[in-house]
Scaffold this motif. Structure first.
Motif, PDB file in Angstrom:
ATOM      1  N   ASP A 149     -26.004 -35.385 -13.266  1.00 16.07           N
ATOM      2  CA  ASP A 149     -24.867 -35.180 -12.361  1.00 16.07           C
ATOM      3  C   ASP A 149     -24.911 -36.174 -11.209  1.00 16.07           C
ATOM      4  O   ASP A 149     -23.898 -36.742 -10.820  1.00 16.07           O
ATOM      5  CB  ASP A 149     -24.881 -33.753 -11.798  1.00 16.07           C
ATOM      6  CG  ASP A 149     -24.551 -32.734 -12.874  1.00 16.07           C
ATOM      7  OD1 ASP A 149     -24.124 -33.165 -13.965  1.00 16.07           O
ATOM      8  OD2 ASP A 149     -24.724 -31.531 -12.632  1.00 16.07           O
ATOM      9  N   LEU A 150     -26.128 -36.367 -10.682  1.00 12.54           N
ATOM     10  CA  LEU A 150     -26.308 -37.286  -9.564  1.00 12.54           C
ATOM     11  C   LEU A 150     -25.871 -38.695  -9.949  1.00 12.54           C
ATOM     12  O   LEU A 150     -25.146 -39.354  -9.221  1.00 12.54           O
ATOM     13  CB  LEU A 150     -27.793 -37.343  -9.184  1.00 12.54           C
ATOM     14  CG  LEU A 150     -28.265 -36.547  -7.988  1.00 12.54           C
ATOM     15  CD1 LEU A 150     -29.737 -36.780  -7.774  1.00 12.54           C
ATOM     16  CD2 LEU A 150     -27.485 -36.926  -6.753  1.00 12.54           C
ATOM     17  N   LEU A 180     -23.861 -39.573 -12.385  1.00 14.18           N
ATOM     18  CA  LEU A 180     -22.426 -39.647 -12.662  1.00 14.18           C
ATOM     19  C   LEU A 180     -21.618 -39.552 -11.382  1.00 14.18           C
ATOM     20  O   LEU A 180     -20.538 -40.114 -11.280  1.00 14.18           O
ATOM     21  CB  LEU A 180     -22.032 -38.535 -13.642  1.00 14.18           C
ATOM     22  CG  LEU A 180     -22.677 -38.653 -15.018  1.00 14.18           C
ATOM     23  CD1 LEU A 180     -22.270 -37.494 -15.905  1.00 14.18           C
ATOM     24  CD2 LEU A 180     -22.289 -39.973 -15.669  1.00 14.18           C
ATOM     25  N   SER A 181     -22.139 -38.825 -10.393  1.00 13.90           N
ATOM     26  CA  SER A 181     -21.386 -38.631  -9.158  1.00 13.90           C
ATOM     27  C   SER A 181     -21.248 -39.928  -8.377  1.00 13.90           C
ATOM     28  O   SER A 181     -20.338 -40.079  -7.571  1.00 13.90           O
ATOM     29  CB  SER A 181     -22.083 -37.595  -8.275  1.00 13.90           C
ATOM     30  OG  SER A 181     -23.235 -38.166  -7.701  1.00 13.90           O
ATOM     31  N   GLY A 182     -22.164 -40.898  -8.630  1.00 15.57           N
ATOM     32  CA  GLY A 182     -22.112 -42.160  -7.908  1.00 15.57           C
ATOM     33  C   GLY A 182     -22.259 -41.969  -6.415  1.00 15.57           C
ATOM     34  O   GLY A 182     -21.621 -42.658  -5.640  1.00 15.57           O
ATOM     35  N   SER A 183     -23.094 -41.031  -6.004  1.00 13.98           N
ATOM     36  CA  SER A 183     -23.303 -40.775  -4.580  1.00 13.98           C
ATOM     37  C   SER A 183     -23.773 -42.037  -3.873  1.00 13.98           C
ATOM     38  O   SER A 183     -24.650 -42.753  -4.374  1.00 13.98           O
ATOM     39  CB  SER A 183     -24.328 -39.648  -4.418  1.00 13.98           C
ATOM     40  OG  SER A 183     -25.382 -40.032  -3.576  1.00 13.98           O
ATOM     41  N   GLN A 218     -30.365 -31.808 -15.593  1.00 14.20           N
ATOM     42  CA  GLN A 218     -28.914 -31.727 -15.457  1.00 14.20           C
ATOM     43  C   GLN A 218     -28.484 -32.363 -14.139  1.00 14.20           C
ATOM     44  O   GLN A 218     -27.528 -33.132 -14.079  1.00 14.20           O
ATOM     45  CB  GLN A 218     -28.498 -30.242 -15.501  1.00 14.20           C
ATOM     46  CG  GLN A 218     -27.013 -30.024 -15.713  1.00 14.20           C
ATOM     47  CD  GLN A 218     -26.556 -30.588 -17.056  1.00 14.20           C
ATOM     48  OE1 GLN A 218     -27.164 -30.307 -18.082  1.00 14.20           O
ATOM     49  NE2 GLN A 218     -25.523 -31.406 -17.026  1.00 14.20           N
ATOM     50  N   LEU A 219     -29.233 -32.024 -13.093  1.00 17.98           N
ATOM     51  CA  LEU A 219     -28.910 -32.525 -11.753  1.00 17.98           C
ATOM     52  C   LEU A 219     -29.058 -34.044 -11.694  1.00 17.98           C
ATOM     53  O   LEU A 219     -28.260 -34.734 -11.052  1.00 17.98           O
ATOM     54  CB  LEU A 219     -29.833 -31.862 -10.731  1.00 17.98           C
ATOM     55  CG  LEU A 219     -29.382 -31.959  -9.291  1.00 17.98           C
ATOM     56  CD1 LEU A 219     -28.093 -31.203  -9.090  1.00 17.98           C
ATOM     57  CD2 LEU A 219     -30.450 -31.392  -8.367  1.00 17.98           C
ATOM     58  N   LYS A 242     -27.090 -44.467  -4.652  1.00 20.43           N
ATOM     59  CA  LYS A 242     -26.957 -45.888  -4.984  1.00 20.43           C
ATOM     60  C   LYS A 242     -27.821 -46.720  -4.056  1.00 20.43           C
ATOM     61  O   LYS A 242     -28.496 -47.649  -4.480  1.00 20.43           O
ATOM     62  CB  LYS A 242     -25.493 -46.315  -4.821  1.00 20.43           C
ATOM     63  CG  LYS A 242     -24.676 -46.131  -6.082  1.00 20.43           C
ATOM     64  CD  LYS A 242     -23.304 -46.749  -5.871  1.00 20.43           C
ATOM     65  CE  LYS A 242     -22.312 -46.219  -6.884  1.00 20.43           C
ATOM     66  NZ  LYS A 242     -20.927 -46.387  -6.444  1.00 20.43           N
TER      67      LYS A 242
END
Lengths: 348, 227
Positions: B10-11, B13-16, B6-7, B20
């Protein structure tokens, strides 16, 4: 590049769909064994609630804020004219050290802006300070020059605690944005950080082992920056904490001092995890054992204690994991332990 | 496992920004070093397998020894060479992606060479017979050899790519795992583990595997298409 990421994304979403599907299928797939948990629940009327429910770890802080446990952090700028030698011991004179950049970062770290950030770091997330400023710290109000092409990259070699706890992550971007520098942080134990600086791979170091710092200064590797009166700029501290199993079989929590607690561990041969990596924490730990044991930072000195003393040669987090899995005692800096606990710590 | 998966999503999708950077540094290092190793190692492998010259056997033995070079040793040697006091200090390669690529090429080239040499020494006999029968020139024989080994080249490349991406010992020493500069997925996993953040480490591990899966699927499709 973008395309690859898109494909990757689609793939992961697909995996997630499958994951959800199998999770939904689970309860329906096993209707028979539902009886077992019900029996367990009635047999044990929730005794687990009695112990601290806040985390899933087996270990907790047993002893802290002892005067012997103060953990001082110092900044030292590397001397560009230090007696650098190569692997064969031949002198090397043209080692590139960015002294201007190092001074800029030191000035900023000892200025008001950084002081405020350090004093408030962690209060919001942990409800307490992770680092404290020393009353007698050198203070700077020097004007900090903007970065230029030559001075723009500053190599900071540092101990893991200030990096893993997130302190540098909250400080450095402020400095970088304001003055245009890029700070490259290489974090390892104090011993390795100092070794890297001696090989000319750092412009300044931020470490926490007085004896190793003094050796570094005595070797001529550190420099007195303009406006300061010493090489070692000790400016902040926090506490080492003795961490151990929550049920504390050695009774360390009730010991009068940390040295007494260490004696209890050694007398009862309770399992102890040592960093064993010449880090600041390791140096501190070996100073706390009863002198008769003869424990030093050398692996040889503990060869007769291997039944309870683990010389692990690993980072703080790895050692905390080990202590958690083995129900062992361990010395940790407080910041790393709190971060470790907040991150979950437990593997599952 | 579930939370880690899940993480990972999420990671993504978050585009941190940090993630990147980690992924792009990883891909840059992996692609450059594996291609360079292929370009250096494959011709050497062809040479070792098909040419006859004095010292060839010794070179093959040396190459096989280098195939077993432990990454940390390679990392240590590069660290000492590129260090501020090292003989190659003027190249300024320590704690740079370029330095990591050099270390990776040193590790990967013998593996590429060895893999090509082993495969080709099995097929070089028949190829030589054919070439002699067709009265092909030396250059054309070489091209024929290359053509016969194209599948081996693809699979060797994939192996090199996988090794380059999964490597941690050498790149951690030479690169120093500096955030936004030389931190790759494997060193980031080490870093998160050291902070007690196993879930985030595992999430990155899942990403790493997913990238490898995509590359392998693409290669598989590529390999099938001419047939």
């Amino acid at each position: 590049m973008k395309k690859t990421l898109l494909i990757l994304l689609a793939l992961l979403m697909l995996m997630n769909v499958f994951g959800c599907a199998s999770r939904e299928a689970e309860p329906a797939a096993e209707p028979t064994p539902t009886q077992a948990p019900a029996v367990e629940a009635t047999a044990e009327p929730a005794p687990a609630e009695a112990t601290e429910p806040e985390d899933a770890l087996n270990i907790a802080i047993l002893l802290e804020q002892d005067d012997a446990m103060i953990n001082n952090y110092s900044l030292l700028a590397v001397n560009e004219a230090a007696p650098f030698v190569d692997a064969d011991g031949n002198a090397v004179s043209d080692v590139a050290i960015n002294t201007v950049g190092a001074k800029a970062l030191v000035d900023w770290m000892l200025g008001d802006e950084a002081a405020n950030l350090i004093a408030n770091f962690g209060v919001e997330a942990y409800g307490e300070n992770l680092f404290y400023l020393r009353e007698d710290r050198p203070v700077s109000s020097a004007e900090i020059p903007q970065a230029t092409g030559e001075t723009g990259t500053i190599r900071l070699s540092t101990t893991t605690s200030v990096n893993d706890s997130g302190l540098l992550g909250s400080l450095l971007p402020v400095f970088e944005q304001e003055y245009g520098y890029t700070v490259e942080v290489a974090s390892a134990g104090t011993g390795k950080a100092i070794a890297a600086a001696k090989m000319g791979n750092a412009d300044l170091i931020l470490v926490h082992s007085k004896t190793q710092e003094e050796d570094f200064v005595a070797g001529g590797f550190a420099k007195v920056l303009e406006g300061y009166d010493a090489e070692r700029l000790t400016f902040m501290y926090n506490y080492f904490v003795l961490v151990g199993p929550k049920d504390d079989p050695a009774g360390c929590a009730g010991a009068g001092s940390v040295k007494d607690a260490f004696r209890l561990i050694a007398d009862g041969k309770y399992r102890f995890i040592s960093r064993g990596d010449l880090s600041g924490t390791h140096t501190k730990e070996v100073s706390l054992w009863p002198a008769g044991l003869g424990i030093t930072t050398e692996a040889d000195s503990v060869k007769n204690y291997t039944d309870w003393y683990t010389y692990s040669n690993a980072g703080m987090g790895v050692c905390l994991t080990m202590a958690n899995e083995m129900n062992a005692y361990i010395l940790s800096d407080k910041a790393t332990f709190l971060t470790f606990r907040a991150n979950g710590g437990a593997i599952w | 496992m579930r939370t880690a998966l899940q993480l990972a999503i999420d990671l993504l999708l978050s585009g941190s920004a940090e993630l990147k950077d980690i992924v792009s540094v990883t891909l840059r290092m992996t692609l450059t070093s594996s291609v360079a190793a292929l370009l250096l190692g494959a011709p050497l492998g062809v040479l070792y397998a098909s040419a006859r010259f004095p010292g060839r056997k010794a070179l093959i033995v040396i190459n096989r020894t280098l195939m077993g070079l432990p990454p940390v040793v390679c990392g240590l040697i590069c660290y000492m060479l590129f260090s501020g006091v090292g003989p190659l200090r003027h190249l300024k390669l320590l704690f740079t992606v370029e330095g990591m690529i050099v270390a990776q090429v040193i590790l990967l080239t013998p593996i590429v060479t060895g893999s090509m040499e082993t495969y080709l020494s099995g097929v070089v006999g028949p190829i030589r017979e054919t070439a002699r029968g067709l009265r092909l020139s030396r250059g054309r024989t070489f091209l024929l050899t290359l053509n016969e080994s194209k599948y081996q080249v693809v699979s060797t490349y994939l192996f090199a790519f996988g090794r380059a991406m999964a490597e941690v010992g050498a790149v951690a020493m030479v690169g120093g795992a500096i955030a936004y500069k030389t931190n790759v997925m494997t060193t980031a996993i080490m870093m998160y583990t050291n902070r007690g953040d196993f879930t985030l480490g595992l999430a990155l591990g899942i990403l790493l595997l997913a990238i490898s899966l995509v590359v392998n699927v693409l290669a598989h499709l590529l390999q099938r298409s001419p047939a």
